[in-house]
Write an enzyme that holds these catalytic residues in place. Structure first.
Site, short mmCIF file in Angstrom:
data_model
loop_
_atom_site.label_atom_id
_atom_site.label_comp_id
_atom_site.label_asym_id
_atom_site.label_seq_id
_atom_site.Cartn_x
_atom_site.Cartn_y
_atom_site.Cartn_z
N ASP A 66 0.84 -1.20 0.00
CA ASP A 66 0.00 0.00 0.00
C ASP A 66 0.88 1.25 0.00
O ASP A 66 2.03 1.22 0.45
CB ASP A 66 -0.98 0.00 1.18
CG ASP A 66 -0.30 -0.04 2.54
OD1 ASP A 66 0.69 -0.79 2.68
OD2 ASP A 66 -0.75 0.67 3.46
N GLU A 129 -0.09 -0.73 5.89
CA GLU A 129 1.03 -0.23 6.69
C GLU A 129 0.93 1.27 6.81
O GLU A 129 1.18 1.84 7.87
CB GLU A 129 2.37 -0.64 6.06
CG GLU A 129 3.56 -0.55 7.02
CD GLU A 129 4.19 0.83 7.11
OE1 GLU A 129 4.91 1.10 8.08
OE2 GLU A 129 3.95 1.66 6.22
ZN LIG Z 1 6.87 1.99 4.18
#
Ligand SMILES: [Zn+2]
Length: 375
Positions: A66, A129
């Site tokens: 992501d 994340e």
């Molecule tokens: Zn990263």
């Protein structure tokens, strides 16, 4: 190969929590190399757990596909999801953080036969994340702990480099806590000080204490804990009116020499000692972690020195990372990736040569760990 993979991944618009097909792409690549893949889905987040099981210890490569939003697209020199190659750089959101690192490790893997390794190799790749980090690595690690999966070593491909690939590697990260404070007072006329309770005046000695406090001294690998005020607001907009309340936001980046709990207790004490009426909330968004350097750290340092010809020290700088979750397995962790200079910015980019060198280093790590586990 690493350049092509970086471009392929960057062209998938995987803004958190959408993986936009990146996980399938990686999965297909790993399937061809004898890995067994499993998708672990939590809420809207898909995570990939992939393993090629052999007898020896288990090395896990940890990463995320992501990316953060692009910001104003027309300010980019090239469209942020084009993966444009200008001859020197590949440009695009996620090139540095951290599709480039993933591409290099995949490419390094393609140079060897994983079936001939003396150790097991696994991948944990999340798509959560950059966002709330609630349904990503943290959940995968919980699941693996439940299954009693033993992870020995973890390589995190997050950007870590300052100038030249491999010149900075991390074995820990600081913790982070966000604090919101409302100082309560009583609105009134500025001409009648006896009848007002001015929250701006009340907060001054508290701020003084907050900014002069030595929270700890840090340690060999960590800088001392630091605090930054990030927002302060009060006032109704008129010269002759004192405000009813004041809002303050601040953040601490802390070393393992102090806990999030201890920070909260101290701050509450500072407020009580000064008799400040208030409302306060704490958001402990990351505990610090520290991984004791051992066999794997040694392998990584030697590999860098073989490819780059310099010695690399160990650091615990930077923001937080998913390393804090995998640390719960007790594995030895090293973060080694490309430059972090342009990450999260407009025109995020990665040097093609940097991708090549990082692949060489990752490849060398696989070879050296194989030697090490042979003995
Ligand atoms: Zn990263």
């Amino acid at each position: 190969m690493e350049i092509q993979i970086t471009q392929d991944l960057v062209r998938k618009e995987s803004i958190t929590p959408n993986d936009a097909g990146c996980l399938k792409y990686i999965e297909d690549f790993l399937s061809e190399r004898g890995f067994v893949n499993e998708t672990l889905t939590y809420g809207r987040v898909k995570n990939l757990w992939s393993i090629n099981r052999k007898k020896g210890p288990l090395l896990v490569f940890l990463g995320h596909v992501d990316v953060v939003p692009t910001g104003p697209v027309d300010e980019w020199e090239h469209p942020p999801f084009s993966g444009h190659d200008d001859g020197t750089y590949i440009i695009g959101r996620g090139t540095g953080d951290m599709k480039g690192g993933i591409a290099c490790f995949m490419s390094a893997l393609a140079r060897i036969n994983p079936d001939e390794l003396n150790f097991s190799l696994g991948f944990i790749i999340t798509s959560d994340e950059e966002g709330p980090s609630r349904d990503g690595t943290v959940k995968v690690v919980e699941e693996l702990l439940k299954r009693e999966e033993v992870i020995d070593y973890c390589l995190i491909g997050e950007p870590s480099t300052l100038e030249t690939v491999g010149d900075n590697i991390r074995i820990g990260r600081r913790g982070s806590i966000n604090i919101e404070l409302e100082v309560l007072g009583k609105q009134g006329h500025a001409a009648y000080p006896a009848r007002v309770d001015n929250p701006i005046h009340k907060v001054v000695p508290f701020l003084d204490k907050l900014l002069s406090e030595v929270w700890d001294e840090g340690n060999e690998h960590f800088p001392p804990t630091s605090l930054q005020l990030t927002n302060i607001s009060a006032g109704v907009g008129a010269h002759n009116v004192t405000p009813n309340n004041l809002h303050l936001k601040f953040n601490l980046r802390f070393s393992p020499q102090i806990t999030g709990e201890e920070i909260q207790e101290k701050i509450k004490k500072f407020l009580e000692e000064r008799g400040i009426a208030h409302k306060i909330s704490f958001d402990l968004n990351a505990e610090p972690f520290y991984s004791n350097p051992g066999t794997f750290t040694n392998v990584v340092q030697n590999s860098i020195s073989q490819i780059q010809g310099f010695n690399t020290g160990l650091s615990c700088s930077g923001g937080t990372s998913d390393g804090r979750f995998i640390a719960k397995t007790g594995c030895e962790i090293v973060e080694l990736g490309p430059k972090f200079e342009t990450i999260h910015k407009i025109n995020e980019k990665i040097e093609k040569e940097e991708l090549e060198r990082l692949t060489d280093i990752y490849h060398q790590i696989l070879l050296n760990l194989n030697e090490e586990t042979n003995n």
